[in-house]
Design a protein around this motif. Structure first.
Motif, PDB file in Angstrom:
ATOM      1  N   HIS A 228       1.002  -1.287  -0.213  1.00 21.65           N
ATOM      2  CA  HIS A 228      -0.036   0.159   0.167  1.00 21.65           C
ATOM      3  C   HIS A 228       0.942   1.165   0.204  1.00 21.65           C
ATOM      4  N   PRO A 229       0.967   2.136  -0.969  1.00 18.12           N
ATOM      5  CA  PRO A 229       1.628   3.395  -1.123  1.00 18.12           C
ATOM      6  C   PRO A 229       1.549   4.225   0.284  1.00 18.12           C
ATOM      7  N   ASP A 230       0.487   4.067   1.055  1.00 19.03           N
ATOM      8  CA  ASP A 230       0.321   5.077   2.156  1.00 19.03           C
ATOM      9  C   ASP A 230       1.479   4.350   3.331  1.00 19.03           C
ATOM     10  N   GLU A 231       2.065   3.135   3.146  1.00 16.57           N
ATOM     11  CA  GLU A 231       2.726   2.553   4.189  1.00 16.57           C
ATOM     12  C   GLU A 231       4.214   2.942   4.227  1.00 16.57           C
ATOM     13  N   TRP A 232       4.583   3.904   3.254  1.00 19.25           N
ATOM     14  CA  TRP A 232       5.814   4.423   3.006  1.00 19.25           C
ATOM     15  C   TRP A 232       5.854   5.923   2.716  1.00 19.25           C
ATOM     16  N   PRO A 233       6.566   6.897   3.447  1.00 16.53           N
ATOM     17  CA  PRO A 233       7.255   6.843   4.454  1.00 16.53           C
ATOM     18  C   PRO A 233       6.485   6.792   5.859  1.00 16.53           C
ATOM     19  N   ALA A 234       7.247   6.518   7.065  1.00 15.43           N
ATOM     20  CA  ALA A 234       6.387   6.632   8.277  1.00 15.43           C
ATOM     21  C   ALA A 234       6.745   7.925   9.076  1.00 15.43           C
ATOM     22  N   ALA A 235       6.712   8.923   8.479  1.00 13.62           N
ATOM     23  CA  ALA A 235       6.882  10.266   8.898  1.00 13.62           C
ATOM     24  C   ALA A 235       6.049  11.317   8.092  1.00 13.62           C
ATOM     25  N   PRO A 260       8.356  14.496  17.994  1.00 11.30           N
ATOM     26  CA  PRO A 260       8.448  15.199  17.016  1.00 11.30           C
ATOM     27  C   PRO A 260       9.878  16.412  16.872  1.00 11.30           C
ATOM     28  N   ARG A 261      10.252  16.741  16.013  1.00  6.23           N
ATOM     29  CA  ARG A 261      11.385  17.781  15.842  1.00  6.23           C
ATOM     30  C   ARG A 261      11.183  18.781  14.837  1.00  6.23           C
ATOM     31  N   ARG A 262      11.790  20.000  15.196  1.00  4.99           N
ATOM     32  CA  ARG A 262      11.842  20.905  14.309  1.00  4.99           C
ATOM     33  C   ARG A 262      12.604  20.569  12.970  1.00  4.99           C
ATOM     34  N   ALA A 263      11.833  21.110  11.909  1.00 10.88           N
ATOM     35  CA  ALA A 263      12.214  20.711  10.587  1.00 10.88           C
ATOM     36  C   ALA A 263      11.741  21.659   9.448  1.00 10.88           C
ATOM     37  N   GLY A 264      12.245  21.540   8.367  1.00  5.83           N
ATOM     38  CA  GLY A 264      11.808  22.071   7.127  1.00  5.83           C
ATOM     39  C   GLY A 264      11.679  21.778   5.803  1.00  5.83           C
ATOM     40  N   VAL A 265      11.113  22.257   4.911  1.00 11.35           N
ATOM     41  CA  VAL A 265      11.239  21.769   3.686  1.00 11.35           C
ATOM     42  C   VAL A 265      11.264  23.005   2.561  1.00 11.35           C
ATOM     43  N   HIS A 266      11.796  22.303   1.520  1.00 12.64           N
ATOM     44  CA  HIS A 266      11.881  23.746   0.547  1.00 12.64           C
ATOM     45  C   HIS A 266      10.500  24.115  -0.082  1.00 12.64           C
ATOM     46  N   GLY A 267      10.031  25.335   0.159  1.00 11.86           N
ATOM     47  CA  GLY A 267       8.822  26.089  -0.159  1.00 11.86           C
ATOM     48  C   GLY A 267       8.893  27.101   0.584  1.00 11.86           C
ATOM     49  N   ALA A 268       7.339  27.513   0.889  1.00 12.95           N
ATOM     50  CA  ALA A 268       7.204  28.903   1.564  1.00 12.95           C
ATOM     51  C   ALA A 268       5.676  28.348   2.144  1.00 12.95           C
ATOM     52  N   TRP A 290       7.224  20.851  11.720  1.00 12.47           N
ATOM     53  CA  TRP A 290       7.835  19.811  12.426  1.00 12.47           C
ATOM     54  C   TRP A 290       7.742  18.606  11.490  1.00 12.47           C
ATOM     55  N   LEU A 291       8.729  17.550  11.964  1.00 14.40           N
ATOM     56  CA  LEU A 291       8.747  16.307  11.341  1.00 14.40           C
ATOM     57  C   LEU A 291       8.422  15.394  12.608  1.00 14.40           C
ATOM     58  N   VAL A 292       7.400  14.649  12.297  1.00 11.15           N
ATOM     59  CA  VAL A 292       6.661  13.708  13.122  1.00 11.15           C
ATOM     60  C   VAL A 292       6.755  12.221  12.718  1.00 11.15           C
ATOM     61  N   PRO A 293       7.527  11.334  13.412  1.00  9.21           N
ATOM     62  CA  PRO A 293       7.550  10.074  13.159  1.00  9.21           C
ATOM     63  C   PRO A 293       6.197   9.291  13.554  1.00  9.21           C
ATOM     64  N   VAL A 294       5.642   8.522  12.477  1.00  4.61           N
ATOM     65  CA  VAL A 294       4.226   7.634  12.975  1.00  4.61           C
ATOM     66  C   VAL A 294       4.298   6.618  12.870  1.00  4.61           C
ATOM     67  N   ARG A 295       3.078   5.940  13.565  1.00  7.63           N
ATOM     68  CA  ARG A 295       3.084   4.407  13.231  1.00  7.63           C
ATOM     69  C   ARG A 295       1.820   4.132  12.461  1.00  7.63           C
ATOM     70  N   ASP A 296       1.909   3.365  11.754  1.00  9.08           N
ATOM     71  CA  ASP A 296       0.499   3.044  10.966  1.00  9.08           C
ATOM     72  C   ASP A 296       0.207   4.129  10.241  1.00  9.08           C
ATOM     73  N   VAL A 318      10.801  15.886   0.723  1.00 13.94           N
ATOM     74  CA  VAL A 318      12.124  15.630   1.346  1.00 13.94           C
ATOM     75  C   VAL A 318      12.414  16.964   2.150  1.00 13.94           C
ATOM     76  N   THR A 319      12.667  16.612   3.521  1.00 15.60           N
ATOM     77  CA  THR A 319      13.276  17.732   4.397  1.00 15.60           C
ATOM     78  C   THR A 319      14.521  18.230   4.088  1.00 15.60           C
ATOM     79  N   THR A 320      14.770  19.438   4.500  1.00 13.49           N
ATOM     80  CA  THR A 320      16.196  20.124   3.889  1.00 13.49           C
ATOM     81  C   THR A 320      17.395  19.177   4.706  1.00 13.49           C
ATOM     82  N   GLY A 321      16.974  18.427   5.589  1.00 17.14           N
ATOM     83  CA  GLY A 321      17.902  17.536   6.318  1.00 17.14           C
ATOM     84  C   GLY A 321      17.907  16.112   5.669  1.00 17.14           C
ATOM     85  N   GLY A 322      17.123  15.810   4.584  1.00 13.57           N
ATOM     86  CA  GLY A 322      17.261  14.898   3.888  1.00 13.57           C
ATOM     87  C   GLY A 322      16.336  13.431   4.217  1.00 13.57           C
TER      88      GLY A 322
END
Length: 346
Positions: A228-235, A260-268, A290-296, A318-322
């Motif tokens: 199932h495409p929704d199974e990846w990624p878990a974030a 959760p941790r602070r994060a950024g993505v390319h955009g505005a 924020w980047l949130v790791p998630v289950r299911d 993709v976050t600026t941290g990869g």
């Protein structure tokens, strides 16, 4: 750069010739893919999802990452899959990746259709190789199931051994799907107690090998049914009302699988004027959140799809941290969007 014809990449001898770039394959041609921090990947300057839409194909968010380490990296083999196994005409999106800790090794048995020795994946501590990750559709997975003899010769699994990163952009692809040995005929051939890496020996020499089927040494959980495409990624990347402590955080909190941790993505991020913000990709800059790791994620994402509604489109970014993660990107008209007020995000 013009598309590359299949004739540049013959399939014989196994495993065939592989492009030295990421590519999208359609109509017997490989179109080079180029990384773009604003759009992820482009084909001749067109964002890959827009290019796929022009071909009537599903976007990347409806595909799963599948590690290909043998002949499935070869464009001529992809055409064979279409013609011999009915894989269909949808483009194959193939990202060039670098693997660490796993390697392609020669399999115990030979291929029935041409007598060549195929590859199988095996643990290889300290070894680095280059392979390909397909962003595969459900139809493409079904055709590969037939090709690989799923649950007879190979099993479909989620790889937990080693590391897989894109060559361009150094983006980590966590736990990709892959076909690994199931029957004895496709277990790694051990010679003098160890597998023989494909990179060390060509096909003609591999045919003369004598040994015993051995263990692949992988940690790879077998997958039941269709991926199932929704199974990846878990974030999940959140930047508005879904942020930790925000008014809608309660939708995400039950699925949170870590801090959760602070994060950024390319955009505005912009103010919609309706009490919630809008993320636009391709706008330049860095959008905070924020980047949130998630289950299911397959259970969480439909809940968020309904909450976000038609104004937003769910994409893999993709976050600026990869780190690859899900994010909700503004899909409605941009008229009326304005800079966020001071103090946002809270």
């Amino acid at each position: 750069m013009p598309p590359l014809p299949d004739s540049d990449f013959p399939a014989d001898p196994y495993p065939g010739v592989v492009p030295d770039t990421s590519f999208a394959h359609v109509d017997r041609e490989s179109h080079p893919l180029h990384p773009d921090p604003r759009h992820g990947w482009t084909v001749d300057g067109t964002p890959v999802d827009a290019w796929l839409a022009d071909h009537g194909a599903v976007p990347c968010a409806q595909r799963v990452p599948l590690l290909a380490y043998g002949s499935n990296r070869c464009p001529s083999k992809i055409t064979w899959l279409r013609e011999a196994l009915g894989m269909g005409d949808d483009p194959v999106v193939a990202l060039r990746v670098r693997t660490r800790g796993v390697a392609a090794a020669w399999a115990n048995g030979l291929r029935r259709r041409d007598g060549q020795r195929p590859a199988v994946l095996a643990a290889a501590p300290g070894v680095t190789e280059e392979h390909v990750v397909w962003l595969a559709t459900a139809e493409q997975i079904a055709a590969l199931d037939r090709c690989e003899g799923r649950d007879e010769r190979f099993r479909l699994a989620r790889l937990r051994t080693g590391e897989v990163r894109t060559v361009d952009g150094d983006v980590r692809i966590t736990q990709p799907w892959c076909y690994v040995a199931h029957g004895a005929i496709r277990r790694p051939l051990h010679v003098d107690g160890a597998p023989v890496h494909c990179a060390a020996l060509p096909q003609d020499a591999a045919l003369t090998l004598v040994g015993e089927p051995g263990d692949d040494g992988l940690r790879a959980a077998t997958v039941a049914g269709a991926p199932h495409p929704d199974e990846w990624p878990a974030a999940l990347f959140v930047y508005g009302l879904l942020q930790p402590g925000g008014p809608s955080w309660s939708l995400v909190a039950p699925y949170c699988a870590g801090e959760p941790r602070r994060a950024g993505v390319h955009g505005a991020v912009y103010d919609t004027g309706s009490g919630y913000p809008a993320l636009r990709r391709g706008a330049g800059g860095r959008a905070p959140g924020w980047l949130v790791p998630v289950r299911d994620p397959a259970a969480l994402l439909p809940v968020l799809d309904e909450y976000e509604g038609s104004e937003y489109r769910r994409e893999r970014v993709v976050t600026t941290g990869g780190t690859v993660c899900w994010a909700y990107v503004w899909a409605a008209p941009s008229d009326g969007l304005r800079p966020l007020p001071a103090g946002w995000p809270a």
